[in-house]
Every structure is written in structure tokens, then in C-alpha cells.
Design an enzyme around this catalytic site. Sequence first.
Site, PDB file in Angstrom:
ATOM      1  CE  LYS A  36      24.473  74.568  -1.821  1.00 48.06           C
ATOM      2  NZ  LYS A  36      23.476  74.304  -0.798  1.00 48.06           N
ATOM      3  CG  ASP A  73      20.304  74.733  -2.382  1.00 49.39           C
ATOM      4  OD1 ASP A  73      19.181  75.703  -2.118  1.00 49.39           O
ATOM      5  OD2 ASP A  73      20.609  73.731  -1.687  1.00 49.39           O
ATOM      6  CD  GLU A 109      17.794  72.076  -1.936  1.00 50.51           C
ATOM      7  OE1 GLU A 109      18.414  70.967  -3.198  1.00 50.51           O
ATOM      8  OE2 GLU A 109      18.360  71.661  -1.054  1.00 50.51           O
ATOM      9  CD  GLU A 123      19.173  72.495   3.183  1.00 49.80           C
ATOM     10  OE1 GLU A 123      19.036  72.364   2.157  1.00 49.80           O
ATOM     11  OE2 GLU A 123      19.793  72.633   4.071  1.00 49.80           O
ATOM     12  CG  ASP A 148      18.233  66.697   6.684  1.00 50.63           C
ATOM     13  OD1 ASP A 148      19.483  67.347   6.530  1.00 50.63           O
ATOM     14  OD2 ASP A 148      18.728  66.194   9.100  1.00 50.63           O
ATOM     15  CG  HIS A 159      19.689  67.755   2.927  1.00 44.93           C
ATOM     16  ND1 HIS A 159      20.131  68.638   3.973  1.00 44.93           N
ATOM     17  CD2 HIS A 159      20.477  69.018   2.093  1.00 44.93           C
ATOM     18  CE1 HIS A 159      21.231  68.343   4.459  1.00 44.93           C
ATOM     19  NE2 HIS A 159      21.280  69.305   3.309  1.00 44.93           N
TER      20      HIS A 159
END
Lengths: 432, 432
Positions: free
Chosen positions: A221, A249, A275, A302, A325, A352
Site C-alpha cells: 500500500k 496500491d 493500482e 475494484e 471485483d 481484486h
Amino acid sequence: MDTDIRVTGIEVKDIRFPTSQQLDGSDAMNPDPDYSAAYLVLKTDTEFEGHGLTFTNGRGNDLCVEAIRQLSVHVLDRPFSEIVNNFGTFWNALARDSQLRWLGPEKGVIHLAMGALVNALWDLHARIEEKPLWQLLADMSPEEWIRCIDFSYITDVLTPDEALKLLRRQEDNKAGRIRELRDRGYPAYTTSAGWLGYSDEKIRRLCREAVQAGWDAVKMKVGGDLKDDLRRAAIIREEIGWERKLMMDANQKWDVDEAIRNMEALSEFEPWWIEEPTSPDDILGHAKIAEAIDPIKVATGEHAQNRVIFKQLMQAGALDICQIDSCRVGGVNENLAIMLMAAKFDVPVCPHAGGVGLCEYVQHLSMIDYIAVSGRQKGRMTEYVDHLHEHFLEPAKIENGHYILPDQPGYSIEMRQQSLRDYAYPEGSIWR
Amino acid sequence: MDTDIRVTGIEVKDIRFPTSQQLDGSDAMNPDPDYSAAYLVLKTDTEFEGHGLTFTNGRGNDLCVEAIRQLSVHVLDRPFSEIVNNFGTFWNALARDSQLRWLGPEKGVIHLAMGALVNALWDLHARIEEKPLWQLLADMSPEEWIRCIDFSYITDVLTPDEALKLLRRQEDNKAGRIRELRDRGYPAYTTSAGWLGYSDEKIRRLCREAVQAGWDAVKMKVGGDLKDDLRRAAIIREEIGWERKLMMDANQKWDVDEAIRNMEALSEFEPWWIEEPTSPDDILGHAKIAEAIDPIKVATGEHAQNRVIFKQLMQAGALDICQIDSCRVGGVNENLAIMLMAAKFDVPVCPHAGGVGLCEYVQHLSMIDYIAVSGRQKGRMTEYVDHLHEHFLEPAKIENGHYILPDQPGYSIEMRQQSLRDYAYPEGSIWR
């Protein structure tokens, strides 16, 4: 389908896990999620049931529960075969419920609820046919697939005829690809290491464990303080080396130009993709970012609310990696449309997952993308997060960094009775 | 603001009008709406209250009611001045509620609910200052405006500095424009004539009445059978002549190429604009339609979920007419951002209205767009629908096809107590 089964009732449950206590799942936009599921069971006039859920982050899960209840009038007390034999038409009618549509259309709470309901219908369908979902789809003819899809709003890029052609292209080698999936599974990557709320030591330990467990790709992240992102990326690269893939992400934290600046700084760690660099609604923003940071890929999906957004992301060249997703859009049917558009535009689908039950769901979608739609695995991986699988009757299984082909009838989403009791909100034992 | 007022409580009500019985409001996508409002009252530790609502089509209104309740924790028991003096920051925090955000973000049920709550805060603010909303905004400095806006996700087209410059451009002549609005009001058009469910005779009679009442512009619904659309357009042109403007509204019924084909057929009736020709999420689709049917204008916005969609519609040249909605996005603050972007791109703002209370709300936004943002009325009109105004304490007033400048403190949205009792769902006398 030739049965006269009917859905006679529906049970909807508000299930929440207190994950915010451990900062599992914490990222730049979601600092304290309580991973939750609006869970439903379709009861029929036979022994068959259909299970489905949509995933949320805690508060507001009750809104999805209530929305599922309101949408369920469309499935009750009519021949189930009438629904699934004309599933695209049914899907369209559900999305256009004349009063609920105002609350979307096809987005937010009512679309999440629709996804749960539609997925439960597919679970029931697959159980009646005694096949795992991926196999139910693999055994359908291209013509049967087409009847499952609502092409409204996408005919300017994909007509039913074009979709038929894409599907027929893959007809011949389905059996070979199924064998391959039985032997080796479908490639996965792990996000368990890089949550934003974790300490440097924990990240280092988890990366080391991921390498030992056979993972080729790790996601971290970003989107907090840039200095922290750089330090954590360095730690991860130290542990996983430079041969394995590192994905980043940002969870929508940045504005467009900010994303471009920050990815220039983070490019020294050679991320394979970034992402959700910005708002999931910003098609033109993603296109600008993709052009600026090439060869780093842009991944999103997502939070892409429906097929119309995916269509445009592909038209605009804004999407290098298509992250469908299982819950965000209107269930299996809409994901089939999105996978077909991705095949047309030659964009790899890398679903995702994580949350509650998303790994259990999307393994089927990745398998069927390979078997019947794209026919390829190159550049494709499905997310795996090692959370909450113990609550499912048939948890997703990973071996050597690959999802194992599910073999039980249905969509793998049924939760254990004990979990449904203990985590029921607010009355379950965990919350009392 | 220098008060220590606090919001101490909130009442939220589910109000529904059985409009589906008369087919008022019927269109291609909404055949049987029960016009409804998720209505809230903010109570304070003084005599001041703040009223707000979001509009829905009936079922699901309860979802918005509950979402408003859940979002209201962010406004309770804190100094009200802290909210409104840093309103942009507060707005951002509300939109990023760490668990509810998953259900959007910034779209659907939770964003409709946020709009209602934010509008109630503005109503309270204006009442405390004893000014109608438009005047509260007119009296703010450009710097104060900027502090009301959350610029996240739009800085690639509009920075706070650029917004300041746009606002300063209009500072000098505000007083003159206010005088002009007091004298003549703000131009409007009517949609009361052309609902899809009405008979040819009723349409003819209503058009005749509209001409007699001084309307210069009339809107009709299209998107049913093309032959019906052509016949109805001919009737309307017979009644209103060719000098008055005729607008068409497809309510999202068509796919992109279908919209282009149908507008070619309908072009003989010289529509000024086509509204919502396709999915409100399809920016690139609107751009393709706009290019193909020029000089017919493309209008959209009542379902454009947030400022990110409006930003792109303008970037892509997809929007000739910007139809902001008072409820769809996150209230006044987000509409200020959208109006500023429209001013930058020189796109006329012609708000969507009708429903329940939308005319009462948007008259303020059109007035302030003229006073402080665009400074122009050319090519601009605000929708007016003659429905349900009797339920409001200060209904929007029309004279000679113009909205009259509101003069009471607040945002004109307070409903009569009797209406709130009678139309409460399901317990009110109308529903029992």
C-alpha cells in the site's frame, strides 16, 4: 434448465468482523475497516439453496442488507428456469427496477446489493447443476453465454455478435486449459504483507514469509507520506529481491498530477503496476497517468461501478490491468461482459480480492476467463489475501502461489453456520 | 461565523407522494415514480433549525433516510462554526467517512444522503445569518468561497487559485446583477407538458396552457417508440410554434449509436438540446453523440454522480449544457465546484429540477451562478415543474416564465408540518 424450482424465501444477514482492531486491511483511504458481508440465502421449494454476499467495510452494511431485501421481490415465486434461461433480460429488468434505479443507476448501495443477489442466483444455478460455477460456465455454449449478458450501454464497443466471435475462438481448447488448471492452478499474488497500518518490522517479516511460501509477486500500500512509502518499498525490495514483481496500491489517495509526481519518485523500486492512483471515476485522469508513467502499468477496477466505466477505461487506453471485483458490479453477468470487453481490447484481467469471500468468488472468474474468454494467463494474476477464509465451508486454496481449481458445486461462498451466528451484527457473541 | 451554536439532534423522515397514480413524472426509464424525499431537520441548542432533503423515486427512500442518520454523527455536538468556517475540509471528511466510503465512493445512496445533510447545514447557516442562501453566498468573499470547496480529484482542471480568479472577475458587478434578478427574476422553462405517460390530448392542452402562461421553452420526454416520439414532437411544435425552444429528454434510454440515429430522425423538430441520451456514466459516449448531432446540444447532469464526472464531461467536450442537481451530488459545496468548472469551460449551467423540492433548491443555485460565478444568463434557463410546491412553506414562485428571487432566510426547503404528517411513509394518512 428444465426444472420448476422456485425461490420461495430469502434470508439476509448483517455479518461483521472486527478487523479494525488489528489494522488488517488498513490503507490510505480505509484506515479502520471492519470487514463485513451483507449475506443472503435463497430458499427454494427443494433442498437446494443459493448463497451470496456483498463485501463492505463495516458501517452501512445494513444498507446493503436492506437493499438486497428490496430487490429480492424480483426473484420470489417465479420459475427459477425463467430467470436463468433469459438471465441477461432478467438482469436488465433488475437493474432498471423503476423506483430503485433512481438511487444509482447501477452504482453504490443498490448495485452492491444487486451483485449479491445475482451471485446467489448463480450459486443456486450451479448447485442445481451440481457443478462448481466455473464449470457451469465452461459447459455453456457461446450462444448461452450471450443470453446471460445485458449489452445495454456497451454496444458501441461490443455487440452480441462480436462477443459470440470472441467466445467461439476459445471453444476448441477448453478441455486442455481445464486440465492445465487442474494440474497447476491459476497464478496468484499476495497483499498480506503490505498494509499501511503495519510496522516496518512486521512488513519485513511478512515479506520474508511470503518468499518462503513461494510467492512471485507482492503488493504494498502507498499513498501515505511519500517518505514512508519510499522507506517501505526499500524494505520490501530488500526482502523479495528484484526478480519478483512488486505492485503498489494507492487506494485513490492522489489527484491526477500528484499521482504522476509520486510515481516518478517511486519508480526506482520498479513497481509493476500502480493500482487506484486516483478517483475510480476518473477515466481521463487514469489515461493521463498511464501515458505519463509508462512503462509502469495502471491498474484499477475494484471501485469501478459498472461495465460502462470499464468500457471507457479501455476505450481511453487508461487501463493496463483490469481488476474486476466480484461484488462491486452486478454479479457474474456483468463481469462476463467486462471480461469480454477486456478480451477485445487485449487487457489482462487480474481480479481484486481480499475482503470477505472475494478470493472464494473471484477464483471462479479467473478460471473461466482463462478457459473460455481470454484463453491466456500471460500477465495475469489473481489477488490473494490470507484473511477470514476459515469462515467459509470451502475456502479458497493456494498452493505454491496458485489458486487450486474449486471442485464443489456452487460459487464457494457459503459461510459456516457458527460464523454466521457469532459475527451477526449487532447480536452475535463477538459484538455483544 | 462566530457563534457557539451546536447541532444537538437530528430528525429524519421518510416522505412519499403517490404520484405514480397520475403518471406525473413518467418517462422512458421511470414509468411509475412515487416522488419522495428523505427529509431531515437539524435541531440546535438555539431556536434555529436546519432543513434538508434528498429526492428519490419511492422505494429505497428508506435507505437514504438511514444513510442520513449514519452520516449525521459527523455534525452532532461540535461547534457549528467549526463546520462552516472550514466547510471544504469538513465536506472532505464527510465524503471520506472511513467505513461508509466503501459504499460509494461519492455516489449512490450515501452521496444522496450526504447531499441532504450538507444542504441542511447550509439552510441552518443561512437562517442563522438571516439571509436567503443565494444572498449568504453572494455576501461571501472569493476567499471564503474557496474554503467551502473540496478540490480533491479536480485540481488537474481547476486549482484553488484559478477558482479565486474566476470569482474575483465577478466581484464588481454583483450588486447590479442582484438588482436585475429582483426586477426580472431568472429565466425558466417548463417540463409539465411532456411526460411520457400523458395522452396526445393532454399534451396538446398543456402546451397551449404553457404558451398562454408565458413560457418560451418547453421540454418533452422521448425514448419510447420512435414513431410516438415523432408524433408527440409534431403536436408540441404545432402548439408552441418554431420560435419557442423545444428540448427533448431521453432519460438514459438509448445506447450511444442508437441515440445518434434517433436524434437524426428527431432533428426535423429542431430540438435545442437532447438530455440524457445515454448512460449518465458514459463520458466518451456523450462526447461521440455531441460530435455527431451538432448543432443539437447535449445536456446531462441530473444523474452525474459527482464533480469528477462533470470534470470529465467538460474535458471531453461532451457537455453543451450542465444540468446540476441540488441533491444528486454532495450538496451546495460540490455544486459550487461544478459551477466554477462550468465557468472555466464556458458551459452554461441549466439546473435540473422537478421532483420534490428541487425547484425550491436550485433557484438559489441559478441565482448565485449569475451573481457570482458565470455572471451571464445567455443560453441559461432553470427547469420548472409544477408539482408538489404546495407542500413547502416558501414554494418557488414563477412569474412570466421566470423564477422570482427568494427573500426568506434559508434554502427554501422547509415542508409544511401537515404534509410531513400526511405523507410520512408508511404511517401517514395518505398511505394508511
